[in-house]
Write a protein that holds these residues in place. Structure first.
Motif, short mmCIF file in Angstrom:
data_model
loop_
_atom_site.label_atom_id
_atom_site.label_comp_id
_atom_site.label_asym_id
_atom_site.label_seq_id
_atom_site.Cartn_x
_atom_site.Cartn_y
_atom_site.Cartn_z
N CYS A 5 4.73 11.81 29.44
CA CYS A 5 5.74 11.87 28.40
C CYS A 5 7.05 11.30 28.95
O CYS A 5 7.49 11.70 30.02
CB CYS A 5 5.93 13.32 27.98
SG CYS A 5 7.38 13.56 26.97
N CYS A 8 9.71 14.23 29.35
CA CYS A 8 9.38 15.20 30.40
C CYS A 8 9.64 14.61 31.79
O CYS A 8 9.99 15.31 32.72
CB CYS A 8 7.92 15.62 30.32
SG CYS A 8 7.54 16.75 28.98
N SER A 30 9.70 20.40 26.46
CA SER A 30 8.43 20.27 25.77
C SER A 30 7.99 21.62 25.25
O SER A 30 8.23 22.65 25.86
CB SER A 30 7.39 19.73 26.74
OG SER A 30 6.10 19.89 26.19
N CYS A 55 3.44 14.25 23.18
CA CYS A 55 4.14 15.42 23.71
C CYS A 55 5.17 15.82 22.66
O CYS A 55 5.90 14.97 22.15
CB CYS A 55 4.82 15.07 25.03
SG CYS A 55 5.56 16.49 25.85
N HIS A 57 8.49 17.79 21.61
CA HIS A 57 9.71 18.37 22.18
C HIS A 57 10.54 19.05 21.12
O HIS A 57 10.54 18.65 19.96
CB HIS A 57 10.57 17.27 22.82
CG HIS A 57 10.13 16.92 24.20
ND1 HIS A 57 10.85 17.23 25.32
CD2 HIS A 57 9.01 16.31 24.64
CE1 HIS A 57 10.21 16.80 26.39
NE2 HIS A 57 9.08 16.25 26.01
ZN LIG Z 1 7.42 15.76 26.98
#
Ligand SMILES: [Zn+2]
Ligand SMILES: [Zn+2]
Length: 77
Positions: A5, A8, A30, A55, A57
Motif C-alpha cells: 500500500c 502504509c 489502515s 488497502c 484507510h
Molecule cells: Zn495502507
C-alpha cells in the motif's frame, strides 16, 4: 516484486482534502491496524482488507473531524 500500500509504506502523501473546510486530510492509518497488530513483515496477504489488492484507510480532518474511508490500490515495488 511485492504488492504494498503506498500510504502504509509512505510512498506518497495523502492528497485528499476535506470537503467541508478544504484542509488536507490526515492519514488515520489502515483499517488493518484497527483489527489487530500490524506487522510489516507478516501475513499482509492474508489480511481481509488487502486480500483484493487494496488497502482501506481512514482519513480524517484535523480541523472539523470529518472522516472518510478511502480504498487504495496496492502498488508493485
Ligand atoms: Zn495502507
Ligand atoms: Zn474539515
Amino acid at each position: 516484486m511485492e504488492n504494498v500500500c503506498p500510504l502504509c509504506n509512505a510512498l506518497r502523501p495523502v492528497e485528499k482534502k476535506c470537503p467541508v473546510c478544504n484542509q488536507l486530510l490526515v492519514d488515520g492509518g489502515s483499517l488493518n491496524n484497527y483489527l489487530g497488530p500490524y506487522s510489516p513483515y507478516g501475513e499482509t496477504a492474508l489480511l481481509p482488507f488487502q486480500s483484493a489488492g487494496q488497502c482501506i484507510h481512514l482519513l480524517y480532518c484535523p480541523v472539523c473531524a470529518y472522516d472518510i474511508r478511502v480504498t487504495l490500490a496496492l502498488v508493485n515495488i
